[in-house]
Write a protein that holds these residues in place. Structure first.
Motif, PDB file in Angstrom:
ATOM      1  N   GLN A  35      33.562  42.846  30.910  1.00 34.79           N
ATOM      2  CA  GLN A  35      32.657  43.581  30.053  1.00 34.79           C
ATOM      3  C   GLN A  35      32.900  43.680  28.658  1.00 34.79           C
ATOM      4  OE1 GLN A  35      32.038  47.478  31.415  1.00 34.79           O
ATOM      5  NE2 GLN A  35      30.978  48.350  29.737  1.00 34.79           N
ATOM      6  N   ARG A  36      31.804  43.079  28.076  1.00 41.92           N
ATOM      7  CA  ARG A  36      32.077  43.244  26.349  1.00 41.92           C
ATOM      8  C   ARG A  36      30.907  44.168  25.884  1.00 41.92           C
ATOM      9  NH1 ARG A  36      36.871  41.044  25.818  1.00 41.92           N
ATOM     10  NH2 ARG A  36      36.925  38.850  27.157  1.00 41.92           N
ATOM     11  N   GLU A  37      29.804  44.193  26.436  1.00 41.72           N
ATOM     12  CA  GLU A  37      28.732  44.842  25.664  1.00 41.72           C
ATOM     13  C   GLU A  37      28.253  46.186  26.855  1.00 41.72           C
ATOM     14  OE1 GLU A  37      27.562  43.861  23.078  1.00 41.72           O
ATOM     15  OE2 GLU A  37      28.573  42.086  22.939  1.00 41.72           O
ATOM     16  N   THR A  38      27.253  46.841  26.234  1.00 43.69           N
ATOM     17  CA  THR A  38      27.291  48.202  26.866  1.00 43.69           C
ATOM     18  C   THR A  38      26.458  47.790  28.161  1.00 43.69           C
ATOM     19  OG1 THR A  38      27.059  49.367  24.750  1.00 43.69           O
ATOM     20  CG2 THR A  38      25.750  50.440  26.650  1.00 43.69           C
ATOM     21  N   VAL A  39      26.883  48.228  29.029  1.00 43.99           N
ATOM     22  CA  VAL A  39      26.098  48.284  30.668  1.00 43.99           C
ATOM     23  C   VAL A  39      25.138  49.526  30.708  1.00 43.99           C
ATOM     24  CG1 VAL A  39      26.369  48.304  33.133  1.00 43.99           C
ATOM     25  CG2 VAL A  39      27.895  47.237  31.603  1.00 43.99           C
ATOM     26  N   TYR A  40      23.921  49.124  31.064  1.00 41.68           N
ATOM     27  CA  TYR A  40      22.981  50.286  31.278  1.00 41.68           C
ATOM     28  C   TYR A  40      22.598  50.430  32.972  1.00 41.68           C
ATOM     29  CZ  TYR A  40      21.780  49.302  26.300  1.00 41.68           C
ATOM     30  OH  TYR A  40      21.993  48.995  25.185  1.00 41.68           O
ATOM     31  N   PHE A  41      22.970  51.801  33.053  1.00 40.23           N
ATOM     32  CA  PHE A  41      22.930  52.112  34.715  1.00 40.23           C
ATOM     33  C   PHE A  41      21.754  52.902  34.740  1.00 40.23           C
ATOM     34  CE2 PHE A  41      27.529  52.087  33.643  1.00 40.23           C
ATOM     35  CZ  PHE A  41      27.921  51.283  34.714  1.00 40.23           C
ATOM     36  N   ILE A  42      20.504  52.212  35.404  1.00 41.61           N
ATOM     37  CA  ILE A  42      19.136  52.884  35.410  1.00 41.61           C
ATOM     38  C   ILE A  42      18.841  53.345  36.542  1.00 41.61           C
ATOM     39  CG2 ILE A  42      18.439  51.171  33.441  1.00 41.61           C
ATOM     40  CD1 ILE A  42      17.392  49.394  35.408  1.00 41.61           C
ATOM     41  N   SER A  43      19.446  53.047  37.929  1.00 43.65           N
ATOM     42  CA  SER A  43      19.039  53.319  38.944  1.00 43.65           C
ATOM     43  C   SER A  43      20.113  53.688  40.064  1.00 43.65           C
ATOM     44  CB  SER A  43      18.174  52.134  39.813  1.00 43.65           C
ATOM     45  OG  SER A  43      19.101  51.213  39.832  1.00 43.65           O
ATOM     46  N   ASP A  44      19.782  54.158  41.312  1.00 43.81           N
ATOM     47  CA  ASP A  44      20.948  54.366  42.232  1.00 43.81           C
ATOM     48  C   ASP A  44      21.588  53.049  42.484  1.00 43.81           C
ATOM     49  OD1 ASP A  44      20.207  57.003  42.458  1.00 43.81           O
ATOM     50  OD2 ASP A  44      18.956  56.626  44.259  1.00 43.81           O
ATOM     51  N   ALA A  45      21.043  52.003  42.391  1.00 43.90           N
ATOM     52  CA  ALA A  45      21.674  50.591  42.760  1.00 43.90           C
ATOM     53  C   ALA A  45      22.802  50.269  41.531  1.00 43.90           C
ATOM     54  CB  ALA A  45      20.777  49.298  42.666  1.00 43.90           C
ATOM     55  N   SER A  46      22.368  50.861  40.223  1.00 44.20           N
ATOM     56  CA  SER A  46      23.266  50.445  39.259  1.00 44.20           C
ATOM     57  C   SER A  46      24.771  51.068  39.425  1.00 44.20           C
ATOM     58  CB  SER A  46      22.945  51.317  37.843  1.00 44.20           C
ATOM     59  OG  SER A  46      21.527  50.869  37.560  1.00 44.20           O
ATOM     60  N   ILE A  47      25.012  52.166  40.110  1.00 48.86           N
ATOM     61  CA  ILE A  47      26.299  52.786  40.404  1.00 48.86           C
ATOM     62  C   ILE A  47      26.902  51.764  41.286  1.00 48.86           C
ATOM     63  CG2 ILE A  47      25.493  54.962  39.739  1.00 48.86           C
ATOM     64  CD1 ILE A  47      25.556  55.501  42.639  1.00 48.86           C
ATOM     65  N   ARG A  48      26.470  50.812  41.896  1.00 48.42           N
ATOM     66  CA  ARG A  48      27.187  49.813  42.780  1.00 48.42           C
ATOM     67  C   ARG A  48      27.530  48.637  42.126  1.00 48.42           C
ATOM     68  NH1 ARG A  48      23.301  52.171  46.308  1.00 48.42           N
ATOM     69  NH2 ARG A  48      22.141  50.234  46.140  1.00 48.42           N
ATOM     70  N   ARG A  49      27.247  48.517  40.790  1.00 47.82           N
ATOM     71  CA  ARG A  49      27.348  47.203  40.138  1.00 47.82           C
ATOM     72  C   ARG A  49      28.819  46.841  40.128  1.00 47.82           C
ATOM     73  NH1 ARG A  49      23.612  46.262  34.986  1.00 47.82           N
ATOM     74  NH2 ARG A  49      25.389  45.082  34.440  1.00 47.82           N
ATOM     75  N   PRO A  50      28.967  45.481  40.032  1.00 45.07           N
ATOM     76  CA  PRO A  50      30.414  44.842  39.943  1.00 45.07           C
ATOM     77  C   PRO A  50      31.256  45.408  38.940  1.00 45.07           C
ATOM     78  CG  PRO A  50      28.695  43.279  40.197  1.00 45.07           C
ATOM     79  CD  PRO A  50      27.844  44.488  39.948  1.00 45.07           C
ATOM     80  N   GLU A  51      30.676  45.858  37.878  1.00 46.99           N
ATOM     81  CA  GLU A  51      31.727  46.520  36.742  1.00 46.99           C
ATOM     82  C   GLU A  51      32.081  47.784  36.935  1.00 46.99           C
ATOM     83  OE1 GLU A  51      28.315  44.004  34.658  1.00 46.99           O
ATOM     84  OE2 GLU A  51      28.425  45.166  36.200  1.00 46.99           O
ATOM     85  N   VAL A  52      31.467  48.402  37.933  1.00 48.68           N
ATOM     86  CA  VAL A  52      31.821  49.695  38.301  1.00 48.68           C
ATOM     87  C   VAL A  52      32.981  49.648  39.332  1.00 48.68           C
ATOM     88  CG1 VAL A  52      31.378  51.899  39.665  1.00 48.68           C
ATOM     89  CG2 VAL A  52      29.546  50.716  38.142  1.00 48.68           C
ATOM     90  N   ARG A  53      32.890  48.498  40.324  1.00 41.42           N
ATOM     91  CA  ARG A  53      33.834  48.322  41.269  1.00 41.42           C
ATOM     92  C   ARG A  53      35.157  47.753  40.573  1.00 41.42           C
ATOM     93  NH1 ARG A  53      36.047  43.926  43.867  1.00 41.42           N
ATOM     94  NH2 ARG A  53      36.744  44.387  45.915  1.00 41.42           N
ATOM     95  N   ARG A  54      34.865  46.941  39.443  1.00 42.25           N
ATOM     96  CA  ARG A  54      36.143  46.294  38.726  1.00 42.25           C
ATOM     97  C   ARG A  54      36.817  47.484  38.103  1.00 42.25           C
ATOM     98  NH1 ARG A  54      34.255  42.390  34.696  1.00 42.25           N
ATOM     99  NH2 ARG A  54      34.301  40.962  36.699  1.00 42.25           N
TER     100      ARG A  54
END
Length: 568
Positions: free
Chosen positions: A247-266
């Motif tokens: 991750q270099r730039e801002t990640v936008y979490f916009i839905s319930d699916a966003s909280i399962r993004r790979p960046e979160v797991r990492r």
């Protein structure tokens, strides 16, 4: 096919066919030509097509075992000379996949046409699984599918490179036209190919900008989209994370699916595995996050730090701070530069947010000595997280008295009075140590525990004001500015010797970039855009930025694996 840029398994690629080339994601009939699929009948004029589908047998998704086995026997007898694309039927009986893969591998096809695609999107698990197995086993093979344009973003994100557009003519024939809002709202006139072109351009641009996942979560959310993405996130999170750039730039979490993004797991795994508390910690403070990033620049955290300074004075250099947030869970103060995200704040936390945050906080608190007190200055759902973490870790947490928010006069007064009960005194050595730790921890995030001390040991030097240059024995090891780092070959050698991570091994003199065909071994921990050391005979001969994931570098046959920035 050469990979130019990744976002998850999705990739911006370059395909060379003869003397011309095209960029993927691509459309058959627009960017390249694809021969008709005619079972065992060879299409006329094969030289007229960029990709010629080899003779095959059109097996259905529910074809029984005995028919599949008979078909495989016939396929092994086919003369594949002159064909560069293979038709892979999607089958419910996945035990037969290995035989099809052997044919692809043996005859070195450039492309695989995924049959029964429109059936597959209704079989969530199989759709994700087949794409994963193809992508991981054949990194240079172009995967072609036949899907409607509203599936393009999700399909590309999971690994599809190109789409057959011929079946779209059926919509035009029926007088149905696609719109940009929903697959269930149709224009009165046909526009299928135009809409496919527009969508594929949108997907390419999203890949270039690192916003493909954002597009996936915004684009035509049908029940099939939701099911496929959920299966991918929950059951194949390692597959998505492996190919997701650092991750270099801002990640936008916009839905319930966003909280399962790979960046979160990492992030969760790196807090658990790579964060080590400063060794002079005598008090832990838990604070809520702020809308402004980094947190230290926000009004609320400025007030917190002022209250801590007032209560403890020089002892502040023996306090360590953890920030609680969704969906990253826990952000050590030293990593606040790296937590670049924006999320909808409503004050309501779901169970899917609270439980993972509490579990991560519990794991983090267990890293501190048991005699170190923990003070929580929190409100709302943050209190629930901290209490659950205390139960899970068996650590006692002291809560300040918060009224009307954590920044009210009453709340800040309670924070100050609570902290005054602890007599902490910091020395000049403590301040210097913490200054070094703020830099070291960022290197630990990128390379693993111990990397920070490798590039900046206790006897190291920091020079500069804004752009900090790090030195060991008068040799520069790297730079640091607002959480952004660089490493010299000398610094990378020290990281390699101490941590043994983020290396790409070659057996040639380094002159330019490192191509995948020249990679002997690579650290599996490497992700696209990571800083890596190029190693030959145990010596770091250069430093560069990874284009491919570590495992992918070893399997790939074409394209750049590492863009070299510095040579030793």
């Amino acid at each position: 096919m050469e990979v130019i840029r990744h976002e998850g398994p999705g990739r911006l690629g370059l395909v060379r066919v003869g003397e011309r080339s095209f960029t993927t994601p691509a459309l058959a009939g627009v960017d390249f030509t694809l021969s008709p699929f005619n079972s065992f009948f060879h299409p006329r004029g094969p030289e007229e097509y960029d990709f010629n589908l080899a003779p095959s047998i059109p097996l259905g998704f529910y074809t029984p075992d005995e028919v599949i086995e008979k078909a495989l026997g016939r396929l092994w007898s086919v003369n594949y000379e002159g064909f560069n694309a293979f038709y892979l039927p999607a089958l419910r009986r996945t035990s037969h996949l290995g035989e099809f893969f052997k044919i692809i591998e043996r005859y070195n096809f450039d492309a695989v046409y995924l049959g029964n695609s429109k059936v597959l999107v209704r079989e969530y698990r199989y759709f994700v699984r087949i794409l994963r197995e193809l992508r991981e086993r054949f990194p240079n093979v172009m995967i072609i599918a036949d899907l409607e344009p509203f599936f393009y973003p999700l399909a590309v994100y999971l690994g599809v490179d190109a789409f057959d557009t011929r079946s779209l003519k059926l919509y035009d024939f029926e007088g149905k036209g696609f719109t940009g809002y929903s697959p269930f709202l149709w224009k009165k006139e046909g526009n299928s190919l135009d809409f496919a072109r527009e969508t594929i351009i949108l997907v390419r641009n999203a890949l270039r900008e690192g916003k493909l996942r954002y597009l996936v979560e915004n684009f035509f959310s049908t029940q099939y989209h939701a099911g496929i993405l959920r299966i991918a996130d929950l059951e194949h999170s390692d597959y998505l994370e492996k190919y997701t750039p650092i991750q270099r730039e801002t990640v936008y979490f916009i839905s319930d699916a966003s909280i399962r993004r790979p960046e979160v797991r990492r992030w969760h795994s790196r807090v658990a595995e790579r964060f080590v508390p400063p060794r002079n910690t005598e008090l832990v403070l838990l604070f809520p996050c702020s809308a402004k990033k980094p947190y230290s620049f926000s009004r609320s955290h400025t007030l917190y730090r002022r209250a801590v300074k007032e209560a403890l004075g020089s002892g502040i250099s023996k306090v360590h701070e953890l920030i609680l947030t969704s969906p990253f869970g826990v952000v050590p103060r030293e990593w606040e530069w790296l937590a670049k995200y924006d999320i909808v704040v409503t004050g309501h936390w779901s169970e899917e947010e609270i439980k993972p945050a509490a579990e991560l906080l519990a794991k983090t608190l267990e890293k501190y000595p048991k005699d170190v007190p923990i003070i929580a200055h929190l409100d709302e759902a943050y209190v629930e997280i901290a209490k659950l973490a205390g139960e899970l870790s068996g650590r006692e947490i002291i809560f300040t008295e918060v009224k009307n928010g954590t920044t009210s006069k009453e709340s800040l007064k309670s924070l100050t009075e609570t902290l005054r009960e602890f007599k902490l005194e910091g020395t000049k050595e403590d301040r210097t140590y913490r200054y070094f730790e703020n830099i070291r921890k960022v290197f630990d995030f990128y390379f693993g525990p111990g990397a920070g001390e490798a590039v900046l040991p206790d006897d190291g030097k920091v020079r500069g004001s804004k752009m900090l240059r790090l030195f060991v024995e008068n040799q520069q090891t790297g730079t640091f500015k607002d959480g952004v780092i660089s490493v010299t070959p000398f610094g990378m050698q020290r990281v390699y010797d101490v941590v043994g991570s983020y290396w790409v091994k070659v057996d040639f003199e380094l002159r330019g970039d490192v191509f995948a065909v020249g990679v002997d071994e690579a650290d599996p921990a490497i992700r696209p855009d990571d800083i890596v050391g190029i190693v030959r005979d145990g010596k770091v001969i250069g430093v560069g930025k990874a284009v491919l994931a570590g495992e992918e570098m070893v399997r790939a046959r074409k394209g750049v694996a590492v863009k070299v920035r510095k040579r030793a």
